[in-house]
Enzyme design. Structure first.
Site, PDB file in Angstrom:
ATOM      1  N   HIS A 225      -5.127  -0.266  10.548  1.00  0.00           N
ATOM      2  CA  HIS A 225      -4.487  -1.582  10.443  1.00  0.00           C
ATOM      3  C   HIS A 225      -2.989  -1.493  10.164  1.00  0.00           C
ATOM      4  CE1 HIS A 225      -4.177  -5.827   8.743  1.00  0.00           C
ATOM      5  NE2 HIS A 225      -4.812  -6.002   9.876  1.00  0.00           N
ATOM      6  N   LYS A 227       1.055  -1.111  10.741  1.00  0.00           N
ATOM      7  CA  LYS A 227       2.043  -1.455  11.761  1.00  0.00           C
ATOM      8  C   LYS A 227       3.334  -0.722  11.387  1.00  0.00           C
ATOM      9  CE  LYS A 227      -0.782  -5.245  11.651  1.00  0.00           C
ATOM     10  NZ  LYS A 227      -1.762  -5.545  10.590  1.00  0.00           N
ATOM     11  N   ASP A 232      13.764   8.591  15.178  1.00  0.00           N
ATOM     12  CA  ASP A 232      14.709   9.657  14.819  1.00  0.00           C
ATOM     13  C   ASP A 232      14.666  10.020  13.333  1.00  0.00           C
ATOM     14  OD1 ASP A 232      15.471   9.809  17.434  1.00  0.00           O
ATOM     15  OD2 ASP A 232      17.309   8.635  17.192  1.00  0.00           O
ATOM     16  N   HIS A 405       0.979 -15.246   9.046  1.00  0.00           N
ATOM     17  CA  HIS A 405       0.355 -13.923   9.054  1.00  0.00           C
ATOM     18  C   HIS A 405       1.095 -12.943   8.153  1.00  0.00           C
ATOM     19  CE1 HIS A 405      -1.010 -10.103  11.182  1.00  0.00           C
ATOM     20  NE2 HIS A 405      -2.146 -10.708  10.877  1.00  0.00           N
ATOM     21  N   LYS A 407       2.409 -10.902   4.945  1.00  0.00           N
ATOM     22  CA  LYS A 407       1.710 -10.424   3.743  1.00  0.00           C
ATOM     23  C   LYS A 407       2.780  -9.942   2.765  1.00  0.00           C
ATOM     24  CE  LYS A 407      -0.808  -8.925   7.626  1.00  0.00           C
ATOM     25  NZ  LYS A 407      -2.027  -9.596   7.696  1.00  0.00           N
ATOM     26  N   ASP A 412       8.594 -12.202 -10.276  1.00  0.00           N
ATOM     27  CA  ASP A 412       9.765 -12.520 -11.107  1.00  0.00           C
ATOM     28  C   ASP A 412      11.084 -12.384 -10.349  1.00  0.00           C
ATOM     29  OD1 ASP A 412       7.989 -12.986 -13.115  1.00  0.00           O
ATOM     30  OD2 ASP A 412       8.504 -11.228 -14.316  1.00  0.00           O
TER      31      ASP A 412
END
Length: 487
Positions: A225, A227, A232, A405, A407, A412
């Site tokens: 899952h 991404k 380089d 979508h 996350k 604080d």
């Protein structure tokens, strides 16, 4: 004689059946699992015995399969040496953090051997079109190597521009590796793109292949899952966005276009993320591609490259429950305010209680979720948690500007977590995930402005109205809540 044989066979079948039930029961009880998780599986097995047993053997335990497990065990000595060499470059590793961040940084350094890395430049990308154009630009300028891993690669629109740029990079001599989840990118593997890429010299690997023949050899719903884009050994991307053009991805869903959040980084953090990519690549292919340890010259950066970034990885070949523990630590560290964005809200009991306790302590807690998402089961299961959260004083916002979508967690205004992790059982305990942690007030202010933009497009759930919802809705919520440990 025939009657006697039939009786013996019948008793043998009955004995085998009950022996199998008892064996699976003991297997579930011996495993150190949460009580709701264990009870859910036991009830499924007792109510639907044969179906339940098959489901548990294929989905109930976290196993990679023999080949992948052996590769995981063999790779760690080399990785330990790599991390030791990294820590020997003292001015790369953070030595001082804010009071809010210190417990989390200590936890991650002690458990996964990766500390905060200094000397990085960091940019938040909130527009998918801009993100894809930026990735194309970086790929076009790549000189040595490009590594990518995505859960979903959906052909169409700007995603094809990234593919063309990647092919062109490989043709001019850049080493390109592409790791895509088999289930999430199933449509990609049915197109001509994998063939075109391989002919251009790109290593395209289908991660965790889905096959009925392997259903009892490896857990099929264990997914890659992450991404991540690495270029380089210096530029890195991660966040919630798959390699898709929102205009072409699930265009007919009621939720609308997906709204994502990505971080683009420059600096030595890219090689640290490279060690995680190396682990994923070796697990799938058996080939070792450890990145070079950041050179001392790499740290001679401009003064504004002052972000300290900590990378947290989770999955079967990483420390157990690492990201779950990190989120719990961050929530317990909060003193004033917590803002959480997640498309899927099915927290563990520990996380639910931590969030509620924070609200009871007087912390201003807000959770932003999409009003509609792409999972009917998750939508109803998540609603079962609303009552307890609202009673504790947590503000729940339902985003109406598309399928939110992104996350992220902001503590604080100082401690930021951005990555691929949903607040559900699958992300917290099962899948291969990645999160970056930033201890920086200015960056926290930027993330807070993004959160405020989300809130401006959201509707606040009214606690009184929620208590007056129809009983048929409560029944559906509780029904799907029963399956929440499995979602």
């Amino acid at each position: 004689m025939l009657t006697t044989s039939y009786t013996i066979i019948s008793w043998l079948l009955v004995f085998s059946y009950w022996f199998l039930i008892v064996g699976i029961t003991f297997r579930i009880l011996i495993k150190r699992r949460s009580v709701p998780f264990a009870m859910t599986w036991l009830l499924i097995i007792y109510i639907l015995p044969l179906v339940g047993i098959i489901a548990y053997l294929s989905l109930g335990e976290l196993h990679l399969g023999k080949c992948r497990s052996e590769r995981v065990r063999s790779m760690w000595p080399s990785m330990a040496i790599w991390l030791k060499n990294l820590h020997s470059i003292q001015h790369l590793c953070s030595t001082k953090n804010s009071d809010i961040a210190q417990p989390l940084f200590q936890l991650c350094e002690n458990r996964q051997g990766i500390s905060g890395i200094t000397g990085n430049q960091l940019q938040l990308l909130t527009n998918s079109n801009v993100t894809l154009r930026t990735v194309v630009r970086d790929v076009q300028q790549a000189c040595h190597n490009i590594e990518m891993v995505f859960y979903i690669w959906q052909p169409g629109g700007q995603a094809d521009e990234v593919a063309e740029a990647l092919i062109a990079a490989a043709q001019r001599g850049v080493r390109c590796r592409l790791l895509l989840d088999s289930a999430g990118s199933v449509e990609f593997f049915r197109t001509e793109w994998p063939g075109r890429m391989r002919r251009a010299g790109i290593d395209v690997v289908e991660a965790l292949p889905v096959s009925l023949l392997r259903i009892f050899l490896r857990r099929m719903d264990l997914r890659q899952h992450r991404k991540v884009v690495l270029i380089d050994n210096y530029i890195a991307y991660t966040g919630s966005m798959n390699l898709v053009d929102p205009r072409f991805f699930k265009p007919h869903t009621k939720a609308g276009q997906w709204v994502d959040l990505m971080a683009r980084m420059e600096g030595p953090i890219a090689t640290t993320m490279g060690i995680i990519y190396s682990a994923d690549w070796e697990m799938e292919t058996g080939k070792r591609i450890l990145p070079p340890t950041p050179d001392a010259n790499l740290t001679l950066l401009k003064p504004h490259n002052d972000h300290t970034i900590l990378v947290i990885a989770s999955g079967p070949c990483f420390p157990d429950n690492m990201i779950h523990q990190a989120i719990l630590t961050a929530v317990f560290s909060a003193r004033k305010k917590i803002i959480i964005t997640t498309p899927y809200l099915i927290p563990t009991d520990d996380l639910l209680h931590a969030i509620c306790i924070a609200a009871h302590r007087g912390v201003d807690v807000s959770i932003i979720i999409p009003r509609y998402n792409d999972s009917f089961l998750v939508r109803w299961a998540s609603r079962a948690f609303f009552s307890e959260l609202l009673e504790a004083g947590v503000k729940i916002y339902q985003f109406e500007g598309g399928l939110l979508h992104s996350k992220s967690i902001l503590i604080d205004g100082q401690l930021s977590l951005v990555g691929t992790v949903n607040l559900d059982m699958r992300s917290l305990w099962l899948n291969f995930e990645i999160t970056i942690v930033i201890d920086h007030h200015e960056f926290g202010s930027k993330l807070a402005r993004i959160h405020n933009h989300y809130i401006a497009q959201s509707c606040l759930v009214d606690a009184r109205c929620w208590l007056q919802r129809a009983y048929w809705q409560r029944i559906i919520e509780r029904l799907f809540y029963f399956f929440s440990p499995l979602l």
